[in-house]
Design a protein around this motif. Sequence first.
Motif, short mmCIF file in Angstrom:
data_model
loop_
_atom_site.label_atom_id
_atom_site.label_comp_id
_atom_site.label_asym_id
_atom_site.label_seq_id
_atom_site.Cartn_x
_atom_site.Cartn_y
_atom_site.Cartn_z
N ARG A 1 0.59 -1.27 -0.01
CA ARG A 1 -0.08 -0.15 0.19
C ARG A 1 0.98 2.11 -0.32
O ARG A 1 0.33 2.31 -0.43
CB ARG A 1 -1.14 -0.31 1.08
CG ARG A 1 -1.91 1.06 1.24
CD ARG A 1 -2.67 1.36 2.11
NE ARG A 1 -3.63 -0.27 2.34
CZ ARG A 1 -4.84 -0.75 3.12
NH1 ARG A 1 -4.95 0.16 4.57
NH2 ARG A 1 -5.60 -1.51 2.78
N ASN B 1 -14.36 -2.49 -13.13
CA ASN B 1 -15.07 -3.30 -13.66
C ASN B 1 -16.28 -3.47 -14.29
O ASN B 1 -16.98 -1.96 -13.74
CB ASN B 1 -14.88 -3.71 -11.83
CG ASN B 1 -16.01 -5.18 -12.00
OD1 ASN B 1 -17.36 -5.62 -12.30
ND2 ASN B 1 -16.18 -5.87 -11.04
N ARG C 1 -16.91 4.86 -7.98
CA ARG C 1 -16.00 3.26 -7.49
C ARG C 1 -14.83 2.99 -7.23
O ARG C 1 -13.84 2.97 -6.67
CB ARG C 1 -16.63 1.67 -8.13
CG ARG C 1 -16.25 0.26 -7.72
CD ARG C 1 -16.64 0.45 -6.12
NE ARG C 1 -16.77 -0.76 -5.10
CZ ARG C 1 -16.88 -0.83 -4.82
NH1 ARG C 1 -17.51 -0.24 -3.68
NH2 ARG C 1 -15.79 -2.80 -3.59
N VAL C 2 -14.37 3.74 -8.86
CA VAL C 2 -12.57 3.48 -8.21
C VAL C 2 -12.20 4.62 -7.44
O VAL C 2 -11.35 4.67 -6.78
CB VAL C 2 -12.36 4.13 -10.04
CG1 VAL C 2 -10.77 4.56 -10.01
CG2 VAL C 2 -12.31 3.47 -10.98
N MET D 1 -12.71 3.31 -3.76
CA MET D 1 -11.59 2.59 -3.57
C MET D 1 -10.21 3.21 -3.05
O MET D 1 -9.96 2.22 -1.97
CB MET D 1 -11.60 1.40 -4.70
CG MET D 1 -12.69 0.35 -4.40
SD MET D 1 -11.96 -0.40 -6.85
CE MET D 1 -10.86 -1.30 -5.60
N LYS E 1 -10.14 6.62 -1.58
CA LYS E 1 -10.72 6.05 -0.10
C LYS E 1 -10.89 5.67 0.72
O LYS E 1 -9.71 6.00 1.75
CB LYS E 1 -12.06 7.05 -0.14
CG LYS E 1 -12.49 7.95 0.92
CD LYS E 1 -14.01 8.33 1.30
CE LYS E 1 -14.75 9.20 2.25
NZ LYS E 1 -14.64 8.59 3.56
N ASP E 2 -10.88 4.41 0.56
CA ASP E 2 -11.47 3.36 1.53
C ASP E 2 -10.43 3.25 1.48
O ASP E 2 -9.59 2.53 3.19
CB ASP E 2 -11.99 2.17 1.30
CG ASP E 2 -13.70 2.37 0.91
OD1 ASP E 2 -14.06 3.34 1.56
OD2 ASP E 2 -14.44 1.72 0.30
N ALA E 3 -8.84 2.73 0.66
CA ALA E 3 -7.50 2.30 1.29
C ALA E 3 -6.32 3.15 1.81
O ALA E 3 -5.98 2.76 2.41
CB ALA E 3 -6.76 1.35 0.19
N ARG F 1 -7.06 9.32 -10.88
CA ARG F 1 -6.97 8.04 -9.62
C ARG F 1 -5.37 8.06 -9.02
O ARG F 1 -5.56 8.34 -7.60
CB ARG F 1 -7.25 6.92 -9.99
CG ARG F 1 -6.92 6.06 -8.77
CD ARG F 1 -7.22 4.15 -9.56
NE ARG F 1 -6.24 4.21 -10.14
CZ ARG F 1 -6.40 3.03 -10.67
NH1 ARG F 1 -7.07 2.27 -10.38
NH2 ARG F 1 -4.92 2.67 -11.24
#
Length: 292
Positions: free
Chosen positions: A76, A94, A101-102, A105, A107-109, A157
């Motif tokens: 990471r 996807n 969604r890109v 992900m 933000k979440d990570a 991104r």
Amino acid sequence: MLKLDDVTKEFRIGAFGGKSVTAVQNVSFEVVPGEVVSLIGESGSGKSTIGRMILGLNPVTSGSITFNDRPVQAGREYYRHIQGIFQDPFSSFNPVFKADRVFAMIKDAYYPAVPEPEWAERVAASLRDVRLNPDQVLGKYPHQLSGGQLQRLLIARALLLDIKLLVADEITSMLDASTRIDVLNLLAELKSRGLGVLYITHDLSLGNYLAERTVVLRRGSVVEMGLTDRVFGDPLHPYTRELLSAVPRLHEAWDDATPVDTCRYHRRGGSGGLLEAEPGHFVACAHLSTCS
């Protein structure tokens, strides 16, 4: 920033992996901040393998790849600073998820504590940086967007992270001419902000347009590298000359490249098989496979 030192990659082949094939052999070069380095060669020359090793997707067989003097270690924290964009932008998404969604992900990570309104503004600013209208791309499925829009979404991104290096592997080969120039101009703009770019391509004209330095790869080995204007303006290796002669010219009749058998650098290769023919311009012997 990024340094490859005598990097070799071998793949095991055969039913039981009893044999091996060398895809990359003794490759050394660097990418510094605010510089575009073009890695050029025909299909199968090992360009993408080098990109995948830099991104930690394939292990190095021997030699070393370092980033800011530290060995490459996929994870990471590493991907916070180095990102890759590949030839087919559709395969990076996807198809059942919308473009939002890109960014979710990311933000979440990396930024779970950032409030949603602040994150939305960051995403919008990043999209505007790559000349996309957030209202026109967010909420869309990948099949509703063009290849150029998807490539710029991937760059946006990457910009949301604190990236220092972008590995761009044939990112314009599936785009039409006008969109291709837009993406190249975007990379040039990002370079001016201090981003380092490894631009992997088989298209010599695009490499010449974008890069300060050029590395020419043949059968997994570097045969010539240096400042782009020197490599393209005064190509010293027969392979580089053959590549340049194969570029179509609208005002000239097609002519087959004439192989060059003689080599003034035969048996004179320096470190890594390269001789510094002039300051900052390195070339290998044309008979690399037999030269000792």
